[in-house]
Design an enzyme around this catalytic site. Structure first.
Site, PDB file in Angstrom:
ATOM      1  N   ARG A  56      55.746 -43.143 -42.663  1.00  0.00           N
ATOM      2  CA  ARG A  56      56.851 -43.477 -43.578  1.00  0.00           C
ATOM      3  C   ARG A  56      56.910 -44.985 -43.870  1.00  0.00           C
ATOM      4  NH1 ARG A  56      56.606 -38.628 -43.627  1.00  0.00           N
ATOM      5  NH2 ARG A  56      58.324 -37.148 -43.647  1.00  0.00           N
ATOM      6  N   SER A 101      65.221 -35.951 -44.574  1.00  0.00           N
ATOM      7  CA  SER A 101      65.428 -36.513 -43.237  1.00  0.00           C
ATOM      8  C   SER A 101      66.139 -37.853 -43.367  1.00  0.00           C
ATOM      9  CB  SER A 101      64.095 -36.759 -42.535  1.00  0.00           C
ATOM     10  OG  SER A 101      63.385 -35.565 -42.412  1.00  0.00           O
ATOM     11  N   GLU A 138      65.791 -43.577 -42.205  1.00  0.00           N
ATOM     12  CA  GLU A 138      64.614 -43.456 -43.063  1.00  0.00           C
ATOM     13  C   GLU A 138      65.027 -43.632 -44.524  1.00  0.00           C
ATOM     14  OE1 GLU A 138      62.318 -41.256 -45.608  1.00  0.00           O
ATOM     15  OE2 GLU A 138      62.698 -39.670 -44.149  1.00  0.00           O
TER      16      GLU A 138
HETATM   17  N1  EPU Z   1      64.309 -29.712 -34.184  1.00  0.00           N
HETATM   18  C1  EPU Z   1      65.399 -29.327 -33.444  1.00  0.00           C
HETATM   19  N2  EPU Z   1      66.618 -29.274 -34.078  1.00  0.00           N
HETATM   20  C2  EPU Z   1      66.756 -29.558 -35.384  1.00  0.00           C
HETATM   21  C3  EPU Z   1      65.644 -29.954 -36.126  1.00  0.00           C
HETATM   22  C4  EPU Z   1      64.407 -30.021 -35.502  1.00  0.00           C
HETATM   23  O1  EPU Z   1      65.310 -29.054 -32.255  1.00  0.00           O
HETATM   24  O2  EPU Z   1      67.887 -29.467 -35.872  1.00  0.00           O
HETATM   25  C5  EPU Z   1      62.991 -29.705 -33.539  1.00  0.00           C
HETATM   26  C6  EPU Z   1      62.202 -28.478 -34.009  1.00  0.00           C
HETATM   27  O3  EPU Z   1      62.435 -27.414 -33.155  1.00  0.00           O
HETATM   28  C7  EPU Z   1      60.794 -28.940 -33.974  1.00  0.00           C
HETATM   29  C8  EPU Z   1      60.884 -30.429 -34.180  1.00  0.00           C
HETATM   30  O4  EPU Z   1      62.234 -30.801 -33.996  1.00  0.00           O
HETATM   31  O5  EPU Z   1      60.231 -28.693 -32.714  1.00  0.00           O
HETATM   32  C9  EPU Z   1      60.354 -30.873 -35.520  1.00  0.00           C
HETATM   33  O6  EPU Z   1      61.154 -30.314 -36.563  1.00  0.00           O
HETATM   34  P1  EPU Z   1      60.576 -30.074 -38.045  1.00  0.00           P
HETATM   35  O7  EPU Z   1      59.296 -29.371 -37.961  1.00  0.00           O
HETATM   36  O8  EPU Z   1      61.671 -29.470 -38.848  1.00  0.00           O
HETATM   37  O9  EPU Z   1      60.220 -31.499 -38.573  1.00  0.00           O
HETATM   38  P2  EPU Z   1      60.911 -32.922 -38.432  1.00  0.00           P
HETATM   39  O10 EPU Z   1      60.096 -33.729 -37.494  1.00  0.00           O
HETATM   40  O11 EPU Z   1      62.362 -32.780 -38.140  1.00  0.00           O
HETATM   41  C10 EPU Z   1      59.453 -34.032 -40.303  1.00  0.00           C
HETATM   42  C11 EPU Z   1      59.663 -34.849 -41.532  1.00  0.00           C
HETATM   43  C12 EPU Z   1      60.093 -33.966 -42.689  1.00  0.00           C
HETATM   44  C13 EPU Z   1      59.019 -32.917 -42.923  1.00  0.00           C
HETATM   45  C14 EPU Z   1      58.847 -32.102 -41.639  1.00  0.00           C
HETATM   46  C15 EPU Z   1      57.748 -31.085 -41.708  1.00  0.00           C
HETATM   47  C16 EPU Z   1      60.327 -37.059 -40.775  1.00  0.00           C
HETATM   48  C17 EPU Z   1      61.430 -38.050 -40.659  1.00  0.00           C
HETATM   49  N3  EPU Z   1      60.654 -35.877 -41.308  1.00  0.00           N
HETATM   50  O12 EPU Z   1      60.737 -33.504 -39.914  1.00  0.00           O
HETATM   51  O13 EPU Z   1      60.161 -34.793 -43.850  1.00  0.00           O
HETATM   52  O14 EPU Z   1      59.373 -32.049 -43.986  1.00  0.00           O
HETATM   53  O15 EPU Z   1      58.515 -33.012 -40.549  1.00  0.00           O
HETATM   54  O16 EPU Z   1      56.509 -31.698 -41.659  1.00  0.00           O
HETATM   55  O17 EPU Z   1      59.203 -37.352 -40.397  1.00  0.00           O
HETATM   56  C18 EPU Z   1      61.676 -36.190 -45.077  1.00  0.00           C
HETATM   57  O18 EPU Z   1      60.971 -37.140 -44.735  1.00  0.00           O
HETATM   58  O19 EPU Z   1      62.684 -36.342 -45.794  1.00  0.00           O
HETATM   59  C19 EPU Z   1      61.342 -34.847 -44.597  1.00  0.00           C
HETATM   60  C20 EPU Z   1      62.103 -33.787 -44.849  1.00  0.00           C
END
Ligand code: EPU
Length: 339
Positions: A164, A238, A334
């Site tokens: 990012r 995010s 972010e």
């Molecule tokens: N998780 C939780 N609770 C929640 C949300 C997530 O426990 O409420 C845990 C999930 O269980 C999972 C982990 O966190 O094990 C990762 O969650 P997720 O796969 O939803 O991805 P993220 O890391 O929360 C990132 C990006 C997203 C992107 C997704 C999928 C960032 C800041 N965000 O989210 O990007 O869509 O991965 O690749 O890196 C954005 O940048 O606006 C965005 C939506």
């Protein structure tokens, strides 16, 4: 002829849907209009905010300066053996570009389906989702240098992409306006199915030999299930980055919270799931006044109708404080905060 409007509401130009006015507002439909705009020296001195889809912004106040909305359109494509170069205007809607490519069998953007926002914003924070980042498909971009009114091409190395991050958010912040982005795609798919939910959903659909169209549809399905649609519930994806900490910092946290969600993030570094940290602090799905976190993804802050930017910002500070006091980990925003 370039027109500069005054006192324009930005409510429809930010996906959070918060109310704020721009003192001056210009829409750029062609790159020559940038040259024309900056011929008038007053705009060199005026605070500026460049927007595309407005999907990564939180406006805290009225903007007492010039908002430049990039609306340069056009997609060109050139095939060279199995390689496809696709160049898109900064104002193209990101997902329209993804669909353009997926429909023609140009592989590389399928995991990035349905990300809100515009093409011109995509390199600034090196957008990413489901195992792919923009830098994996980026070839170059063309940008306007505000001080000199010259156009310059940035290669991938010039952009210094990170998680990012890019040069446009760091040392070159505010100096360039991206007018087009060129992608290096392929006629031979190199599918990235590492993200668990993609494999799961393909299996649910009984798809064993997925095409890029299948991957695009599956990714879109996952996003719709997890993330709120900004056209009905204001949000900017995010709100925080996933924190990256050193192994030494991680050890004591892991000891106290053995189930902590974490991923290796390069030599001696660990990435934590900010959504998990926030959920553990009890914030998931919480409604606080007109704001809150999304019920299916605690990392996404939402506007339940009439939130002000300040209200969302203050709520985000509460989250930062509570994650810090429970885990000793600092969350970084972010989303771009405009105050
Ligand atoms: N998780 C939780 N609770 C929640 C949300 C997530 O426990 O409420 C845990 C999930 O269980 C999972 C982990 O966190 O094990 C990762 O969650 P997720 O796969 O939803 O991805 P993220 O890391 O929360 C990132 C990006 C997203 C992107 C997704 C999928 C960032 C800041 N965000 O989210 O990007 O869509 O991965 O690749 O890196 C954005 O940048 O606006 C965005 C939506």
């Amino acid at each position: 002829m370039l027109q500069i409007q005054q006192n324009v509401s930005l409510k429809n130009f930010n996906t959070f849907g918060v109310e704020a006015n721009a003192h001056f507002f210009a829409e750029i439909n062609h790159e020559d209009e940038l040259v024309e705009l900056f011929m008038d020296p007053q705009w060199q001195q005026t605070p500026r905010l460049v927007i595309g889809g407005g999907s990564n912004l939180l406006l805290i106040n009225d903007f007492d300066g010039l908002v430049i909305r990039m609306n340069i359109r056009g997609i060109e494509h050139r095939i060279n053996h199995n390689e496809v170069f696709v160049e898109a205007g900064a104002g193209e809607v990101w997902n329209d570009l993804v669909n353009f490519c997926v429909q023609r069998g140009y592989a590389g953007l399928e995991n990035l389906s349905l990300i809100p926002g515009s093409v011109g914003a995509s390199p600034i924070q090196n957008i990413g989702a489901y195992g792919v980042e923009l830098k994996d498909v980026f070839y170059s971009c063309r940008a306007f240098e505000i001080n000199t009114s010259q156009f310059k091409t940035f290669t991938k190395a010039d952009c210094k992409f990170g998680y990012r991050e890019s040069v446009f958010k760091a040392e070159l912040k505010g100096r360039y306006i991206i007018v087009s982005v060129k992608f290096d795609l392929s006629l031979i798919p190199n599918l990235n199915l590492r993200y668990g939910a993609i494999e799961e959903e393909l299996a649910n659909r009984g798809i064993t030999e997925p095409t890029i169209k299948d991957v695009s549809q599956v990714v879109s399905h996952i996003r719709v299930a997890k993330l709120p649609d900004p056209s009905t519930i204001g949000n900017a994806g995010s709100f925080f980055k996933n924190p990256v900490i050193t192994v030494a910092e991680f050890e004591p946290v892991k000891e106290k919270f053995p189930e902590i969600v974490n991923y290796p993030a390069g030599e001696g570094l660990i990435k934590l799931a900010a959504g998990w940290l926030i959920e553990q602090c009890g914030w998931k799905g919480k409604v606080v006044g007109n704001t809150g976190t999304w019920k299916n993804q605690a990392l996404v802050l939402v506007n339940h109708g009439s939130a002000t930017g300040e209200e969302v910002y203050n709520f985000s500070s509460q989250i930062i404080d509570s994650v810090y006091s429970k885990f000793g980990v600092s969350l970084q925003r972010e989303v771009n905060i405009i105050s």
